[in-house]
Design a protein around this motif. Structure first.
Motif, mmCIF file in Angstrom:
data_model
loop_
_atom_site.group_PDB
_atom_site.id
_atom_site.type_symbol
_atom_site.label_atom_id
_atom_site.label_comp_id
_atom_site.label_asym_id
_atom_site.label_seq_id
_atom_site.Cartn_x
_atom_site.Cartn_y
_atom_site.Cartn_z
ATOM 1 N N TYR A 68 -24.422 -81.207 -13.013
ATOM 2 C CA TYR A 68 -23.265 -80.553 -12.119
ATOM 3 C C TYR A 68 -23.082 -79.092 -12.598
ATOM 4 C CZ TYR A 68 -21.943 -85.308 -10.874
ATOM 5 O OH TYR A 68 -21.646 -86.604 -10.470
ATOM 6 N N ILE A 69 -23.397 -78.689 -13.537
ATOM 7 C CA ILE A 69 -23.145 -77.256 -14.195
ATOM 8 C C ILE A 69 -24.084 -76.557 -13.586
ATOM 9 C CG2 ILE A 69 -23.032 -75.806 -15.947
ATOM 10 C CD1 ILE A 69 -21.829 -77.820 -17.745
ATOM 11 N N VAL A 70 -25.266 -76.889 -13.701
ATOM 12 C CA VAL A 70 -26.580 -76.162 -13.004
ATOM 13 C C VAL A 70 -26.474 -76.084 -11.655
ATOM 14 C CG1 VAL A 70 -29.086 -76.086 -12.768
ATOM 15 C CG2 VAL A 70 -28.126 -76.654 -15.053
ATOM 16 N N ILE A 71 -25.993 -77.123 -10.771
ATOM 17 C CA ILE A 71 -25.851 -76.950 -9.268
ATOM 18 C C ILE A 71 -24.689 -76.166 -9.228
ATOM 19 C CG2 ILE A 71 -25.110 -78.306 -7.257
ATOM 20 C CD1 ILE A 71 -26.677 -80.656 -8.314
ATOM 21 N N PHE A 72 -23.675 -75.881 -9.726
ATOM 22 C CA PHE A 72 -22.649 -74.927 -9.579
ATOM 23 C C PHE A 72 -23.178 -73.641 -9.757
ATOM 24 C CE2 PHE A 72 -18.922 -72.569 -10.636
ATOM 25 C CZ PHE A 72 -18.056 -72.544 -9.502
ATOM 26 N N VAL A 73 -23.714 -73.389 -10.922
ATOM 27 C CA VAL A 73 -24.243 -71.897 -11.010
ATOM 28 C C VAL A 73 -25.224 -71.553 -10.031
ATOM 29 C CG1 VAL A 73 -25.762 -70.561 -12.696
ATOM 30 C CG2 VAL A 73 -23.702 -72.250 -13.589
ATOM 31 N N ALA A 74 -26.007 -72.491 -9.604
ATOM 32 C CA ALA A 74 -27.284 -72.208 -8.571
ATOM 33 C C ALA A 74 -26.338 -71.914 -7.211
ATOM 34 C CB ALA A 74 -27.907 -73.348 -8.287
ATOM 35 N N VAL A 75 -25.199 -72.455 -6.867
ATOM 36 C CA VAL A 75 -24.581 -72.137 -5.838
ATOM 37 C C VAL A 75 -24.010 -70.828 -5.644
ATOM 38 C CG1 VAL A 75 -22.246 -72.544 -4.431
ATOM 39 C CG2 VAL A 75 -23.709 -74.381 -5.130
ATOM 40 N N VAL A 76 -23.443 -70.427 -6.747
ATOM 41 C CA VAL A 76 -22.915 -69.010 -7.078
ATOM 42 C C VAL A 76 -24.027 -67.919 -6.904
ATOM 43 C CG1 VAL A 76 -21.634 -67.537 -8.539
ATOM 44 C CG2 VAL A 76 -21.046 -69.686 -8.492
ATOM 45 N N VAL A 77 -25.093 -68.001 -7.483
ATOM 46 C CA VAL A 77 -26.270 -67.127 -7.666
ATOM 47 C C VAL A 77 -26.905 -67.308 -6.253
ATOM 48 C CG1 VAL A 77 -28.464 -66.974 -8.472
ATOM 49 C CG2 VAL A 77 -26.886 -67.596 -9.909
ATOM 50 N N LEU A 78 -27.122 -68.160 -5.582
ATOM 51 C CA LEU A 78 -27.583 -68.166 -4.296
ATOM 52 C C LEU A 78 -26.661 -67.613 -2.984
ATOM 53 C CD1 LEU A 78 -29.984 -69.183 -2.425
ATOM 54 C CD2 LEU A 78 -28.450 -71.594 -2.181
ATOM 55 N N VAL A 79 -25.321 -67.514 -3.439
ATOM 56 C CA VAL A 79 -24.448 -66.940 -2.378
ATOM 57 C C VAL A 79 -24.569 -65.300 -2.529
ATOM 58 C CG1 VAL A 79 -21.988 -66.302 -1.970
ATOM 59 C CG2 VAL A 79 -22.878 -68.547 -2.446
#
Length: 321
Positions: free
Chosen positions: A9-20
């Motif tokens: 869950y944490i990795v996916i959330f961080v990935a969302v921020v980085v991808l944006v």
């Protein structure tokens, strides 16, 4: 048995921020990066020599988010997006939220075994929350840079006025010499002045748009000088000293209260961190009680107290000067 679900869950959330952030850089290039030697306005003028079109594009970018406050739920993001001067349009930003929610759902489907409704709800929270966190970070960084640049910009205007330049030229010099975010903002004011708009009115609109008290002081000083007369260079020199003194005071207060703020952040984050670690190290820790009738009400009560803890900690360490 160790569970990796919370880490996923944490990795996916961080990935969302980085991808944006990656999408933003790809869409607009380095011109939207803060503190570049060449401001966004000058970069756009270099690509498109039509000054009127560049002015129109920048004005649209700088007002689009506040004009979209009527969109349901977007009003919570509009103020921060305006301060961050996000070049994405409101519709594009909402589309990115939807796309990130979809990608988060795919990641949760692949990496977790949660039920579909739970995955959908968490994916939406990640998509919307990730964009909100990214915009908030951009706004905070931009406003901090703007406050730091303003005293030097005012002093540059003072030097320009003392060598005989008119105030409009002093504004234009700031636009050329100072990097973003202030460079583009003052360039916009200079362009508007060349098309006939009053500089004091443009400064006031700028101050209200970014909600800066120091910029309000600047617009008031220019307005008073225009109506009552006086030596504008001396007025601005005194103002630059006041702004620099305020900036130093804010930095000093920030340093003095840093320990209290970090303590508040730690006490607010610790319960959530402890919950995540318990679920990683011992995923079956709550198995004996989660089927009881009191489990869900107890969880809701704990969640309310945790939220109240975060709110009150934030109030306690938010020092107003």
């Amino acid at each position: 048995m160790i569970s990796t679900a919370p880490l996923i869950y944490i990795v996916i959330f961080v990935a969302v921020v980085v991808l944006v952030n990656g999408i933003y850089l790809v869409a607009f290039g380095k011109s939207i990066s803060l503190n570049n030697r060449m401001s966004r306005r000058l970069a756009l003028l270099e690509k498109n020599n039509n000054r009127e079109q560049v002015l129109e594009q920048l004005r649209k970018e700088m007002s689009q988010h506040m004009n979209a406050r009527s969109i349901p739920l977007y009003s919570m993001l509009a103020n921060k997006a305006q301060k961050a001067n996000i070049a994405f349009s409101p519709k594009a930003l909402i589309g990115i939220m939807a796309a990130m929610s979809g990608l988060a759902y795919v990641g949760l489907t692949v990496g977790t075994e949660a039920a579909a409704p739970v995955r959908a709800l968490v994916a939406i929270l990640m998509g919307v929350g990730g964009v909100y966190v990214w915009v908030s970070g951009k706004a905070k960084k931009r406003m901090a840079l703007l406050d730091e640049q303003l005293p030097d910009a005012v002093e540059l205007m003072v030097r320009s006025l003392r060598v005989g330049h008119p105030f409009s030229s002093a504004i234009a010099n700031v636009a050329k010499e100072v990097p973003d975010p202030l460079g583009t903002e003052f360039g916009l004011i200079a362009d508007e002045a060349s098309y006939g708009r009053d500089i004091a009115e443009s400064l006031k609109a700028f101050a209200e748009r970014v909600d800066s008290q120091d910029l309000r002081f600047l617009s008031v000083a220019v307005t008073i000088q225009q109506t009552s007369g006086g030596n504008l260079a001396e007025i601005l020199e005194g103002l630059s000293k006041v702004i620099r003194a305020r900036f130093k005071l804010f930095r000093r207060v920030k340093a003095i209260t840093a320990e209290a703020k970090w303590s508040g952040m730690f006490l607010s984050a610790f319960p959530f961190g402890a919950l995540v670690m318990i679920n990683i190290v011992q995923p079956h820790y709550y198995d004996d009680v989660k089927e009881t009738a009191a489990f869900i009400p107890a969880c809701l009560i704990v969640a309310v107290f945790l939220i109240l803890n975060v709110v009150f900690m934030k109030i306690m360490v938010n020092i107003k000067v």
